[in-house]
Every structure is written in C-alpha cells, then in structure tokens.
Design a protein around this motif. Structure first.
Motif, PDB file in Angstrom:
ATOM      1  N   GLU A   1     -60.691  -1.388  93.298  1.00 49.38           N
ATOM      2  CA  GLU A   1     -61.985  -2.030  93.108  1.00 49.38           C
ATOM      3  C   GLU A   1     -63.081  -0.990  92.873  1.00 49.38           C
ATOM      4  OE1 GLU A   1     -62.389  -5.374  93.118  1.00 49.38           O
ATOM      5  OE2 GLU A   1     -60.215  -5.574  93.361  1.00 49.38           O
ATOM      6  N   ASN A   2     -64.139  -1.446  92.224  1.00 47.31           N
ATOM      7  CA  ASN A   2     -65.280  -0.568  91.987  1.00 47.31           C
ATOM      8  C   ASN A   2     -66.479  -0.945  92.856  1.00 47.31           C
ATOM      9  OD1 ASN A   2     -66.400   1.658  90.453  1.00 47.31           O
ATOM     10  ND2 ASN A   2     -67.720   0.141  89.488  1.00 47.31           N
ATOM     11  N   ASN A   3     -66.525  -2.216  93.246  1.00 47.04           N
ATOM     12  CA  ASN A   3     -67.651  -2.695  94.044  1.00 47.04           C
ATOM     13  C   ASN A   3     -67.152  -3.097  95.427  1.00 47.04           C
ATOM     14  OD1 ASN A   3     -69.576  -2.439  91.942  1.00 47.04           O
ATOM     15  ND2 ASN A   3     -68.778  -4.320  91.048  1.00 47.04           N
ATOM     16  N   TYR A   4     -67.625  -2.386  96.420  1.00 43.09           N
ATOM     17  CA  TYR A   4     -67.169  -2.665  97.776  1.00 43.09           C
ATOM     18  C   TYR A   4     -68.139  -2.044  98.773  1.00 43.09           C
ATOM     19  CZ  TYR A   4     -65.154   1.971  96.862  1.00 43.09           C
ATOM     20  OH  TYR A   4     -64.960   3.275  96.501  1.00 43.09           O
TER      21      TYR A   4
ATOM     22  N   ILE B   1     -72.598   1.947 111.086  1.00 44.35           N
ATOM     23  CA  ILE B   1     -73.215   2.352 109.837  1.00 44.35           C
ATOM     24  C   ILE B   1     -72.461   1.699 108.682  1.00 44.35           C
ATOM     25  CG2 ILE B   1     -71.809   4.417 109.446  1.00 44.35           C
ATOM     26  CD1 ILE B   1     -74.483   5.893 108.789  1.00 44.35           C
ATOM     27  N   ARG B   2     -73.141   1.493 107.566  1.00 49.33           N
ATOM     28  CA  ARG B   2     -72.509   0.900 106.400  1.00 49.33           C
ATOM     29  C   ARG B   2     -72.909   1.693 105.151  1.00 49.33           C
ATOM     30  NH1 ARG B   2     -76.850  -2.428 107.557  1.00 49.33           N
ATOM     31  NH2 ARG B   2     -78.379  -2.611 105.888  1.00 49.33           N
ATOM     32  N   GLN B   3     -72.054   1.583 104.157  1.00 47.22           N
ATOM     33  CA  GLN B   3     -72.292   2.289 102.894  1.00 47.22           C
ATOM     34  C   GLN B   3     -71.922   1.380 101.741  1.00 47.22           C
ATOM     35  OE1 GLN B   3     -73.153   5.844 102.312  1.00 47.22           O
ATOM     36  NE2 GLN B   3     -73.321   5.168 100.201  1.00 47.22           N
ATOM     37  N   GLU B   4     -72.829   1.218 100.807  1.00 43.01           N
ATOM     38  CA  GLU B   4     -72.513   0.470  99.605  1.00 43.01           C
ATOM     39  C   GLU B   4     -71.897   1.417  98.592  1.00 43.01           C
ATOM     40  OE1 GLU B   4     -76.296  -1.422 101.339  1.00 43.01           O
ATOM     41  OE2 GLU B   4     -75.345   0.548 101.193  1.00 43.01           O
ATOM     42  N   ALA B   5     -70.820   1.006  97.963  1.00 42.71           N
ATOM     43  CA  ALA B   5     -70.096   1.918  97.073  1.00 42.71           C
ATOM     44  C   ALA B   5     -70.910   2.307  95.857  1.00 42.71           C
ATOM     45  CB  ALA B   5     -68.778   1.290  96.640  1.00 42.71           C
ATOM     46  N   TYR B   6     -71.857   1.469  95.452  1.00 43.72           N
ATOM     47  CA  TYR B   6     -72.629   1.780  94.248  1.00 43.72           C
ATOM     48  C   TYR B   6     -73.741   2.800  94.532  1.00 43.72           C
ATOM     49  CZ  TYR B   6     -76.094  -1.494  96.164  1.00 43.72           C
ATOM     50  OH  TYR B   6     -76.993  -2.132  96.959  1.00 43.72           O
ATOM     51  N   LYS B   7     -73.965   3.096  95.794  1.00 40.99           N
ATOM     52  CA  LYS B   7     -74.997   4.071  96.153  1.00 40.99           C
ATOM     53  C   LYS B   7     -74.377   5.454  96.308  1.00 40.99           C
ATOM     54  CE  LYS B   7     -78.303   1.044  98.494  1.00 40.99           C
ATOM     55  NZ  LYS B   7     -79.051   0.790  99.751  1.00 40.99           N
ATOM     56  N   GLN B   8     -74.937   6.423  95.646  1.00 38.97           N
ATOM     57  CA  GLN B   8     -74.440   7.785  95.774  1.00 38.97           C
ATOM     58  C   GLN B   8     -74.963   8.464  97.032  1.00 38.97           C
ATOM     59  OE1 GLN B   8     -75.437   9.748  92.075  1.00 38.97           O
ATOM     60  NE2 GLN B   8     -73.484   9.156  91.177  1.00 38.97           N
ATOM     61  N   GLN B   9     -76.132   8.036  97.490  1.00 32.50           N
ATOM     62  CA  GLN B   9     -76.723   8.662  98.672  1.00 32.50           C
ATOM     63  C   GLN B   9     -75.955   8.250  99.914  1.00 32.50           C
ATOM     64  OE1 GLN B   9     -80.853   7.771  99.185  1.00 32.50           O
ATOM     65  NE2 GLN B   9     -81.147   9.314 100.768  1.00 32.50           N
TER      66      GLN B   9
ATOM     67  N   GLN C   1     -67.345  10.062  99.573  1.00 29.82           N
ATOM     68  CA  GLN C   1     -66.840  10.684  98.361  1.00 29.82           C
ATOM     69  C   GLN C   1     -66.026   9.628  97.613  1.00 29.82           C
ATOM     70  OE1 GLN C   1     -67.560  13.866  97.472  1.00 29.82           O
ATOM     71  NE2 GLN C   1     -68.762  14.146  99.348  1.00 29.82           N
ATOM     72  N   LYS C   2     -66.691   8.936  96.667  1.00 31.07           N
ATOM     73  CA  LYS C   2     -66.058   7.787  96.031  1.00 31.07           C
ATOM     74  C   LYS C   2     -64.822   8.170  95.231  1.00 31.07           C
ATOM     75  CE  LYS C   2     -67.143   3.575  93.457  1.00 31.07           C
ATOM     76  NZ  LYS C   2     -68.185   2.795  92.755  1.00 31.07           N
ATOM     77  N   ALA C   3     -64.914   9.258  94.489  1.00 31.46           N
ATOM     78  CA  ALA C   3     -63.774   9.666  93.665  1.00 31.46           C
ATOM     79  C   ALA C   3     -62.564  10.004  94.536  1.00 31.46           C
ATOM     80  CB  ALA C   3     -64.158  10.852  92.793  1.00 31.46           C
ATOM     81  N   ALA C   4     -62.818  10.627  95.649  1.00 38.81           N
ATOM     82  CA  ALA C   4     -61.746  10.994  96.571  1.00 38.81           C
ATOM     83  C   ALA C   4     -61.376   9.861  97.503  1.00 38.81           C
ATOM     84  CB  ALA C   4     -62.160  12.213  97.384  1.00 38.81           C
ATOM     85  N   LYS C   5     -62.119   8.762  97.471  1.00 37.50           N
ATOM     86  CA  LYS C   5     -61.904   7.610  98.349  1.00 37.50           C
ATOM     87  C   LYS C   5     -61.878   8.053  99.803  1.00 37.50           C
ATOM     88  CE  LYS C   5     -59.580   5.097  94.698  1.00 37.50           C
ATOM     89  NZ  LYS C   5     -58.352   4.464  94.169  1.00 37.50           N
ATOM     90  N   SER C   6     -62.947   8.750 100.143  1.00 36.96           N
ATOM     91  CA  SER C   6     -63.085   9.295 101.488  1.00 36.96           C
ATOM     92  C   SER C   6     -64.415   8.855 102.069  1.00 36.96           C
ATOM     93  CB  SER C   6     -63.005  10.823 101.430  1.00 36.96           C
ATOM     94  OG  SER C   6     -63.348  11.394 102.653  1.00 36.96           O
TER      95      SER C   6
ATOM     96  N   SER D   1     -75.335 -10.600 104.208  1.00 39.30           N
ATOM     97  CA  SER D   1     -74.149 -11.454 104.298  1.00 39.30           C
ATOM     98  C   SER D   1     -72.860 -10.669 104.144  1.00 39.30           C
ATOM     99  CB  SER D   1     -74.204 -12.553 103.240  1.00 39.30           C
ATOM    100  OG  SER D   1     -74.238 -11.972 101.939  1.00 39.30           O
ATOM    101  N   TYR D   2     -72.956  -9.400 103.728  1.00 36.14           N
ATOM    102  CA  TYR D   2     -71.744  -8.608 103.598  1.00 36.14           C
ATOM    103  C   TYR D   2     -71.360  -7.924 104.903  1.00 36.14           C
ATOM    104  CZ  TYR D   2     -75.352  -5.053 103.082  1.00 36.14           C
ATOM    105  OH  TYR D   2     -76.444  -4.267 103.275  1.00 36.14           O
ATOM    106  N   GLU D   3     -72.193  -8.028 105.915  1.00 29.83           N
ATOM    107  CA  GLU D   3     -71.861  -7.427 107.202  1.00 29.83           C
ATOM    108  C   GLU D   3     -71.118  -8.440 108.073  1.00 29.83           C
ATOM    109  OE1 GLU D   3     -75.517  -4.244 107.647  1.00 29.83           O
ATOM    110  OE2 GLU D   3     -75.334  -5.905 109.066  1.00 29.83           O
ATOM    111  N   GLN D   4     -70.479  -7.945 109.112  1.00 27.14           N
ATOM    112  CA  GLN D   4     -69.865  -8.812 110.099  1.00 27.14           C
ATOM    113  C   GLN D   4     -70.262  -8.348 111.490  1.00 27.14           C
ATOM    114  OE1 GLN D   4     -65.680  -9.823 109.838  1.00 27.14           O
ATOM    115  NE2 GLN D   4     -65.778 -10.017 107.610  1.00 27.14           N
TER     116      GLN D   4
END
Lengths: 115, 116
Positions: free
Chosen positions: A29-32, A49-57, A69-74, B102-105
């Motif tokens: 997936e690309n969006n997660y 803490i949470r991280q949106e995959a589309y954000k580089q920061q 590290q999105k490319a490394a999936k880390s 809504s994406y959090e749980q």
C-alpha cells in the motif's frame, strides 16, 4: 497481507537516557498510518504517537519521536529522557486507509526503565 | 479521545460455559472493534462490530464462537461461547472516533478471562 515486525522482545534503559525501539512493516500500500501504542502493567492501551505515510516529516510528541523511513518500511520510536513511567509493552501498528480502520499489530517490545 | 469502559474487568469461567463482555463508550463512535490478546502475545482483531448489521469477522474467528452485538453507537457486546482453556486471554474493545481522527483507535481497559 500486512505484517509488522518488532525484532526486540525486551529492552532496558537507564532513567533519563534515550532508547530507540525498532519496527518494520511489509505492505504494498501507499496510503496508510503507523502508530505506536504503550501498554503498561495496567494493560490499558495508550496511543503514544502516529505517523501518516504521506507526510515526510517525522512525528513528535513531547519526549517521543519517530524515525519514519518509508522506502525502507521502517518506523522506529525514540524515547528521550526516559522515565520510570515509560516501563511498558510497546506495540507498533499499521493501518491501511481503505479497510475500515483495520489495525495490524507487531509482537511488542517490553521496555524496562531502570532507576 | 473517547472514554471506554468494559465489564467485567476479569472473570474465571468453567469450560463449556459462555461469557458476555460489555463495552461502553462515552460518545457516539462510528466503528467499534474487538481484539484478543493471548498471554504474552500481541493483539489480534476478532471482528468489527457494525451498528445495525452483522459483525465482520476476521479469518479464524466465527460468529458461532464469538457472537457480537452493536445495538447503538455507544455500546457493544462480545460473547465467548462454549469456552475452553485456549480462550483464556485478554479481550479488548476499541473504538475509532468520528470525524477528523477517525483513523485512530482508542482502547478499553480489557477483560481478563481465565477458563478452567
């Protein structure tokens, strides 16, 4: 299928020191979203803490920060100035955007902060 | 974040019996989930509790064993039926709030079940 791997079953850190917990994931997936949850002995799961995959920061919440590290999936979690209350199980979690909020959890890392 | 309560917090049950776990949220939420956490293990999603319709079960979990109800947007129940010692686990309810987050749980405190 998505898999989340936490390769460190147990870790310890001296109080006030810094520790990094590792997490890797596998997805096409690309969006997660990615999350770190904390589960202390009381067993209440707490979102750290949470991280949106589309954000580089990289996300930061007070003493907690991630290295995404999105490319490394880390997706590692850094805890600075460790406190005794940080002692807990830490779970990394992955969520696709189009699956009704389905979470995939890693196996967890048990962190002990030593006084 | 939502405040979630679960009842009971723990129980010891005999094999062959059933236990119903309740999950109550202090606000209306779109999605509610049930997880199982076996001793020393991670969380595994059992099912998504859908309001007004049948729950959506993950692979390895079936309605006959884990019937779920979701009568409204703040309440759900999970029943563990015909229990065996292998069902000894912590069962957690979680919710995804409505709106921008809504994406959090957020998770309830869990129900520790021991089957003897």
């Amino acid at each position: 299928a998505q898999t989340v791997t936490q390769s460190q079953p147990e870790m310890s850190v001296q109080e006030a020191e810094t520790v990094t917990l590792s997490c890797t994931y596998d997805t096409s997936e690309n969006n997660y979203y990615l999350f770190w949850y904390k589960q202390p002995p009381s067993r209440q799961m707490i979102l750290v803490i949470r991280q949106e995959a589309y954000k580089q920061q990289n996300a930061t919440e007070n003493r907690f920060s991630v290295n995404f590290q999105k490319a490394a999936k880390s997706f590692s979690l850094k805890i600075s100035d460790s406190q005794l209350g940080d002692t807990a199980m830490y779970f990394c979690a992955f969520m696709k955007l189009d699956t009704g909020n389905q979470f995939y959890f890693g196996t967890g890392t048990s962190l002990t902060v030593i006084p | 974040s939502a405040v979630i309560s679960q009842k009971p917090s723990r129980d010891i049950c005999q094999r062959g019996t059933s236990l119903t776990i309740q999950c109550q949220v202090d606000s209306q939420v779109t999605m509610m989930f049930w997880y199982r956490q076996q001793p020393g293990q991670s969380l595994t999603l059992i099912a998504t509790a859908n309001q007004g319709s049948e729950a959506t079960y993950e692979s390895g979990f079936v309605i006959d064993k884990f019937p779920i109800s979701r009568p409204n947007l703040t309440f759900s129940t999970l029943t563990v039926s015909n229990m065996s010692p292998e069902d000894s686990s912590i069962y957690l309810c979680s919710v995804a709030p409505s709106g921008a987050l809504s994406y959090e749980q957020y998770f309830g405190p869990g129900t520790r079940l021991t089957v003897t």
